[in-house]
Design a protein around this motif. Structure first.
Motif, PDB file in Angstrom:
ATOM      1  N   TYR A 199      99.651 -38.120  84.184  1.00 35.84           N
ATOM      2  CA  TYR A 199      98.909 -37.285  85.144  1.00 35.84           C
ATOM      3  C   TYR A 199      98.834 -37.985  86.503  1.00 35.84           C
ATOM      4  N   THR A 243      99.924 -28.077  97.000  1.00 34.46           N
ATOM      5  CA  THR A 243      98.490 -28.074  96.659  1.00 34.46           C
ATOM      6  C   THR A 243      98.248 -27.268  95.387  1.00 34.46           C
ATOM      7  N   ARG A 276     100.346 -26.824  92.992  1.00 33.81           N
ATOM      8  CA  ARG A 276     100.870 -27.597  91.848  1.00 33.81           C
ATOM      9  C   ARG A 276      99.860 -28.676  91.426  1.00 33.81           C
ATOM     10  N   LYS A 277      99.255 -29.321  92.409  1.00 33.51           N
ATOM     11  CA  LYS A 277      98.258 -30.351  92.093  1.00 33.51           C
ATOM     12  C   LYS A 277      97.099 -29.733  91.293  1.00 33.51           C
ATOM     13  N   LYS A 278      96.706 -28.538  91.702  1.00 37.80           N
ATOM     14  CA  LYS A 278      95.573 -27.896  91.015  1.00 37.80           C
ATOM     15  C   LYS A 278      95.955 -27.415  89.607  1.00 37.80           C
ATOM     16  N   LEU A 338     103.180 -35.638  93.905  1.00 40.22           N
ATOM     17  CA  LEU A 338     102.835 -34.447  94.697  1.00 40.22           C
ATOM     18  C   LEU A 338     102.146 -34.848  96.001  1.00 40.22           C
ATOM     19  N   ASP A 339     101.330 -35.887  95.951  1.00 35.78           N
ATOM     20  CA  ASP A 339     100.701 -36.380  97.186  1.00 35.78           C
ATOM     21  C   ASP A 339     101.769 -36.821  98.189  1.00 35.78           C
ATOM     22  N   GLN A 357     100.411 -36.630  90.068  1.00 36.50           N
ATOM     23  CA  GLN A 357      99.606 -36.401  91.279  1.00 36.50           C
ATOM     24  C   GLN A 357     100.117 -37.267  92.440  1.00 36.50           C
ATOM     25  N   GLN A 358     100.556 -38.480  92.120  1.00 37.68           N
ATOM     26  CA  GLN A 358     101.109 -39.345  93.185  1.00 37.68           C
ATOM     27  C   GLN A 358     102.368 -38.732  93.789  1.00 37.68           C
ATOM     28  N   LYS A 395      95.724 -30.382  87.574  1.00 39.62           N
ATOM     29  CA  LYS A 395      94.338 -30.825  87.440  1.00 39.62           C
ATOM     30  C   LYS A 395      93.614 -30.037  86.342  1.00 39.62           C
TER      31      LYS A 395
END
Ligand SMILES: Cc1ncc(C[n+]2csc(CCOP(=O)(O)OP(=O)(O)O)c2C)c(N)n1
Length: 276
Positions: A260, A12, A14-16, A267-268, A264-265, A19
């Motif tokens: 990007y 989470t 890493r996603k932020k 990491l999801d 995100q994919q 972002k």
């Protein structure tokens, strides 16, 4: 927090990080992704610091010497409630306090850093102050392996052992890359362990993405009586995003729209595996 909970939290984070760097079109992507697991364990498992006690003299101190990776620090501080996460929408904008290096204008930040070579000297001074004030707080500082050529680090390392600073722990985010190439090629600092040991430190190596190993290393502090401790955390620059890992261009590369989305994919998917 368990190692598994920390693992999911890091995804989470890493996603932020991505972002806000993507939104700002600026930031230090690779080094933030390499050190985030270390910050995660520190703030969620080790440090006695919170928005409530941030002005208390006995709080633990964390000083981020590799200040260029402030995005990692911002997302963790927001998660811990030091400021609303929405503040990070202003990252690197005109008049925002959330600039590209740590500043004390942001709640939770202990020291202004970013010019490399300052975090360890500041931490040594803070650890000496704890001893003089008869306080038992601990001081943690995070350096990059590419930061070690700064001479101020070696003055500080010498001073730390002279004053027997067993309340000080330095962590090296040893991702083997720096701004313009491999650390070994730009200015070789190996062997880091033998150098610090010869300066009177007690040194331990750890996998910087292994949550259990990180937890254990912090639990074992200090590694020796009357000595400062060094954790050499072996990490991967760009960790968690396949095309960023170990690639120098992502030191301060900012992903475009397609990259990007892919990041995100990925990491999801990682989060999905960890949480189901
Ligand atoms: C005194 C100083 N010199 C140069 C720089 C420019 N600079 C920013 S990041 C960096 C490389 C740092 O390497 P490392 O600490 O290994 O960073 P990481 O790979 O962990 O991001 C350099 C030289 C700086 N910030 N401060």
């Amino acid at each position: 927090m368990t190692a598994q909970e920390l693992d999911a939290k890091s995804v989470t984070y890493r996603k932020k990080i991505l972002k806000y760097i993507y939104g700002a079109k600026a930031g230090h992507t690779g080094g933030s992704l390499s050190c985030i697991d270390i910050l995660n364990v520190l703030y969620n498992d080790v440090l006695n610091v919170s928005p409530e006690n941030f002005n208390a003299p006995d709080r633990d101190r964390y000083i981020q010497s590799k200040g260029h990776c402030v995005e990692a620090l911002y997302v963790v501080l927001a998660d811990k409630g030091f400021f609303p996460e929405a503040d990070l929408d202003t990252l690197c904008q005109y008049k925002s306090h959330y600039i590209g290096h740590p500043t004390k204008k942001v709640k939770g930040v202990e020291q202004n850093t970013g010019a490399l070579g300052h975090g360890l000297p500041l931490s040594v001074g803070t650890a000496i102050a704890a001893k003089l004030d008869d306080q038992d707080y601990r001081v943690f500082t995070l350096l990059g392996d590419g930061e070690l050529p700064e001479g101020s680090n070696w003055e500080a390392a010498l001073t730390a052992s002279h004053y027997k600073l067993d309340n000080l722990c330095a962590i090296i985010d040893n991702n083997d890359l720096q701004i313009s190439g491999r650390t070994a090629d730009v200015c070789n600092t190996a062997p880091i362990d033998l150098k610090f040991e010869s300066f009177g430190w007690s040194v331990r190596h750890v996998d910087g993405h292994d949550f259990q190993a990180l937890k254990q290393a912090f639990q074992d502090l200090p590694f020796a009586d009357d000595k400062p401790s060094l954790i050499i955390a072996h990490t991967v620059k760009g960790k968690g995003v396949s095309y960023m890992e170990n690639q120098i261009k992502w030191h301060h590369g900012v992903p475009g729209e397609k990259d990007y989305e892919i990041a995100q994919q990925e990491l999801d998917q990682a989060l999905n595996i960890l949480t189901t």
